[in-house]
Design an enzyme around this catalytic site. Structure first.
Site, PDB file in Angstrom:
ATOM      1  N   GLU A 171      -9.906 -43.636 -30.666  1.00 26.60           N
ATOM      2  CA  GLU A 171      -8.641 -42.960 -30.951  1.00 26.60           C
ATOM      3  C   GLU A 171      -7.460 -43.765 -30.400  1.00 26.60           C
ATOM      4  OE1 GLU A 171     -11.764 -39.798 -29.799  1.00 26.60           O
ATOM      5  OE2 GLU A 171     -11.216 -41.812 -29.187  1.00 26.60           O
TER       6      GLU A 171
ATOM      7  N   HIS B  43     -10.858 -46.365 -26.144  1.00 25.74           N
ATOM      8  CA  HIS B  43     -11.537 -45.459 -27.053  1.00 25.74           C
ATOM      9  C   HIS B  43     -11.041 -45.683 -28.472  1.00 25.74           C
ATOM     10  CE1 HIS B  43     -12.825 -42.376 -23.764  1.00 25.74           C
ATOM     11  NE2 HIS B  43     -13.279 -43.593 -23.564  1.00 25.74           N
TER      12      HIS B  43
ATOM     13  N   CYS C 134     -11.757 -37.417 -25.747  1.00 32.84           N
ATOM     14  CA  CYS C 134     -11.742 -37.071 -24.322  1.00 32.84           C
ATOM     15  C   CYS C 134     -10.338 -36.555 -23.992  1.00 32.84           C
ATOM     16  CB  CYS C 134     -12.077 -38.294 -23.475  1.00 32.84           C
ATOM     17  SG  CYS C 134     -10.752 -39.545 -23.427  1.00 32.84           S
TER      18      CYS C 134
END
Length: 155
Positions: free
Chosen positions: A87, A85, A113
């Site tokens: 992040e 992801h 998430c």
């Protein structure tokens, strides 16, 4: 004759860093969602990341998406995804270059998430600014319990 001065509206800091996150998201190789993240401290960019396969591995745009093929809803079964992801990639980029992200702000085009939320908590992120939500209530519960402020802004 003097030139007429044209006034322009400068973006706020939130707008500026979110635009950067949107730009970073254009590098995404995911077939389902383009996400960009920018980690900022004291109005300085520390690291960026977008969602895509690990370095050196084929991207989803090349080999397809298993989650899409199996009709897995968004927000579920992250372990079947080839990609990291945005992040995660931003945190890893900071780590690779020895940059502390403690007490910084994450700008992301999408809500993290739960997996990313746990990483952001442990990395010391103090605030998260997002453009849109994500179907992961547990992530928001964790962030709230950790005292991390989450703000939604409009583009």
């Amino acid at each position: 004759m003097a030139k007429k001065k044209i006034m322009r509206q400068r973006p706020s800091w939130d707008e500026y860093f979110m635009e950067m996150a949107c730009l970073v998201s254009k590098r995404s190789t995911c077939l389902r969602r383009y996400v960009g993240a920018v980690i900022v401290k004291e109005k300085r960019i520390l690291a960026t990341g977008y969602n895509g396969a690990p370095s050196g591995l084929k991207h989803c745009v090349e080999v397809g998406c298993l989650r899409k093929k199996l009709n897995i809803p968004s927000g579920e079964r992250h372990e079947l995804c080839r990609a990291l992801h945005a992040e995660q990639n931003a945190l890893i980029q900071a780590s690779l270059y020895g940059v502390s992200v403690r007490a910084s702000t994450l700008y992301s085009t999408c809500q993290p998430c739960v997996i990313c939320a746990k990483m952001l908590i442990n990395a010391g992120i103090k605030e998260i600014v997002i453009l849109e939500g994500y179907p992961d209530k547990m992530a928001m519960e964790f962030l709230k319990a950790a005292g991390i402020k989450v703000r939604v802004i409009k583009k």
